[in-house]
Design a protein around this motif. Structure first.
Motif, PDB file in Angstrom:
ATOM      1  N   LEU A  70     -15.603  -3.636 -12.241  1.00 46.98           N
ATOM      2  CA  LEU A  70     -15.287  -3.141 -11.102  1.00 46.98           C
ATOM      3  C   LEU A  70     -15.210  -1.785 -10.891  1.00 46.98           C
ATOM      4  O   LEU A  70     -15.649  -1.095  -9.832  1.00 46.98           O
ATOM      5  CB  LEU A  70     -14.034  -4.003 -10.213  1.00 46.98           C
ATOM      6  N   ARG A  71     -14.542  -1.138 -11.645  1.00 50.96           N
ATOM      7  CA  ARG A  71     -14.214   0.391 -11.795  1.00 50.96           C
ATOM      8  C   ARG A  71     -15.675   1.161 -11.792  1.00 50.96           C
ATOM      9  O   ARG A  71     -15.818   2.027 -11.198  1.00 50.96           O
ATOM     10  CB  ARG A  71     -13.327   0.649 -12.869  1.00 50.96           C
ATOM     11  N   ARG A 127      -3.108   4.755 -13.303  1.00 55.93           N
ATOM     12  CA  ARG A 127      -3.784   3.294 -13.527  1.00 55.93           C
ATOM     13  C   ARG A 127      -4.355   2.641 -12.513  1.00 55.93           C
ATOM     14  O   ARG A 127      -5.375   2.125 -12.367  1.00 55.93           O
ATOM     15  CB  ARG A 127      -2.805   2.457 -14.372  1.00 55.93           C
ATOM     16  N   HIS A 128      -3.545   2.633 -11.352  1.00 55.43           N
ATOM     17  CA  HIS A 128      -4.087   2.228  -9.779  1.00 55.43           C
ATOM     18  C   HIS A 128      -5.131   3.115  -9.398  1.00 55.43           C
ATOM     19  O   HIS A 128      -6.208   2.485  -8.878  1.00 55.43           O
ATOM     20  CB  HIS A 128      -2.819   2.378  -8.925  1.00 55.43           C
ATOM     21  N   ARG A 129      -5.039   4.408  -9.640  1.00 55.44           N
ATOM     22  CA  ARG A 129      -6.219   5.018  -8.983  1.00 55.44           C
ATOM     23  C   ARG A 129      -7.556   4.800  -9.862  1.00 55.44           C
ATOM     24  O   ARG A 129      -8.715   4.623  -9.338  1.00 55.44           O
ATOM     25  CB  ARG A 129      -6.016   6.598  -9.419  1.00 55.44           C
ATOM     26  N   GLN A 130      -7.519   4.585 -11.248  1.00 55.24           N
ATOM     27  CA  GLN A 130      -8.513   4.126 -11.981  1.00 55.24           C
ATOM     28  C   GLN A 130      -9.113   2.759 -11.842  1.00 55.24           C
ATOM     29  O   GLN A 130     -10.004   2.332 -12.477  1.00 55.24           O
ATOM     30  CB  GLN A 130      -8.281   4.538 -13.249  1.00 55.24           C
ATOM     31  N   ASN A 131      -8.446   1.844 -11.216  1.00 50.77           N
ATOM     32  CA  ASN A 131      -8.513   0.473 -11.021  1.00 50.77           C
ATOM     33  C   ASN A 131      -8.331  -0.099 -12.651  1.00 50.77           C
ATOM     34  O   ASN A 131      -9.302  -1.141 -12.689  1.00 50.77           O
ATOM     35  CB  ASN A 131      -9.666   0.170 -10.477  1.00 50.77           C
ATOM     36  N   LEU A 132      -7.381   0.008 -13.338  1.00 48.56           N
ATOM     37  CA  LEU A 132      -7.129  -0.425 -14.534  1.00 48.56           C
ATOM     38  C   LEU A 132      -5.915  -1.171 -14.530  1.00 48.56           C
ATOM     39  O   LEU A 132      -4.926  -1.107 -13.544  1.00 48.56           O
ATOM     40  CB  LEU A 132      -7.174   0.657 -15.606  1.00 48.56           C
ATOM     41  N   ARG A 185     -17.510   0.867  -8.065  1.00 50.81           N
ATOM     42  CA  ARG A 185     -16.993   1.377  -7.008  1.00 50.81           C
ATOM     43  C   ARG A 185     -17.468   2.619  -6.886  1.00 50.81           C
ATOM     44  O   ARG A 185     -17.599   3.433  -7.901  1.00 50.81           O
ATOM     45  CB  ARG A 185     -15.415   1.270  -7.005  1.00 50.81           C
ATOM     46  N   LYS A 196       0.797  -1.365  -0.025  1.00 54.92           N
ATOM     47  CA  LYS A 196      -0.072  -0.056  -0.081  1.00 54.92           C
ATOM     48  C   LYS A 196       1.046   1.341  -0.036  1.00 54.92           C
ATOM     49  O   LYS A 196       0.525   2.297  -0.678  1.00 54.92           O
ATOM     50  CB  LYS A 196      -0.888   0.088   1.233  1.00 54.92           C
ATOM     51  N   ALA A 243     -11.799  -5.751 -14.634  1.00 60.87           N
ATOM     52  CA  ALA A 243     -11.094  -4.322 -13.957  1.00 60.87           C
ATOM     53  C   ALA A 243     -12.301  -3.119 -14.225  1.00 60.87           C
ATOM     54  O   ALA A 243     -12.376  -2.379 -13.644  1.00 60.87           O
ATOM     55  CB  ALA A 243      -9.865  -3.978 -14.544  1.00 60.87           C
ATOM     56  N   LYS A 244     -12.686  -3.142 -15.695  1.00 56.55           N
ATOM     57  CA  LYS A 244     -13.710  -2.005 -15.928  1.00 56.55           C
ATOM     58  C   LYS A 244     -14.952  -2.203 -15.194  1.00 56.55           C
ATOM     59  O   LYS A 244     -15.521  -1.159 -14.969  1.00 56.55           O
ATOM     60  CB  LYS A 244     -13.875  -2.179 -17.611  1.00 56.55           C
TER      61      LYS A 244
END
Length: 119
Positions: free
Chosen positions: A113-114, A91-96, A117, A75, A110-111
């Motif tokens: 789940l994004r 990319r981590h912030r956008q969960n991609l 959220r 983390k 990933a898309k």
């Protein structure tokens, strides 16, 4: 049930049982077995009380990060990428996917789940 480092070990071999612990892979498990003096085919049922006490000391001596410590470290690394405003951090912030995978046809999970959220 047998617990090693507060993790339930389901396998009968000690080497495979250590791999069940979050943060210990096959190579690290081999190093722990070697430093404790066990063979790779050592059975978990044959462990004695003194052996259970040595395992955390060996893991600490080998500087293997496990469980909460490893999660905190990961983390911290991701938060550092976000702080530095790197591409990987965004990319981590956008969960991609952050390592160059394509998202045109793949990365459906990933898309999805994004979108679900809520921030």
């Amino acid at each position: 049930m047998i617990y090693i480092l507060r993790t339930n070990v389901k396998n009968k071999y000690f080497l495979k049982g250590l791999c069940c612990i979050y943060g210990i892979g096959f190579l690290q498990a081999g190093l722990v077995c070697k430093s404790l003096g066990f063979q790779n085919k050592f059975l978990v049922n044959l462990l004695e009380e003194k052996d259970y006490q040595y395992i955390p000391h060996v893991v600490e001596k080998l500087r293997i990060k496990i469980k909460g410590e490893l999660k905190r470290w990961l983390k911290f690394k991701i938060d550092n990428l976000l702080y530095l405003k790197t591409y990987r951090g965004s990319r981590h912030r956008q969960n991609l996917p952050a390592r160059g995978q394509r998202t045109h046809t793949n990365a459906r999970t990933a898309k999805n789940l994004r979108n679900k959220r809520i921030f």
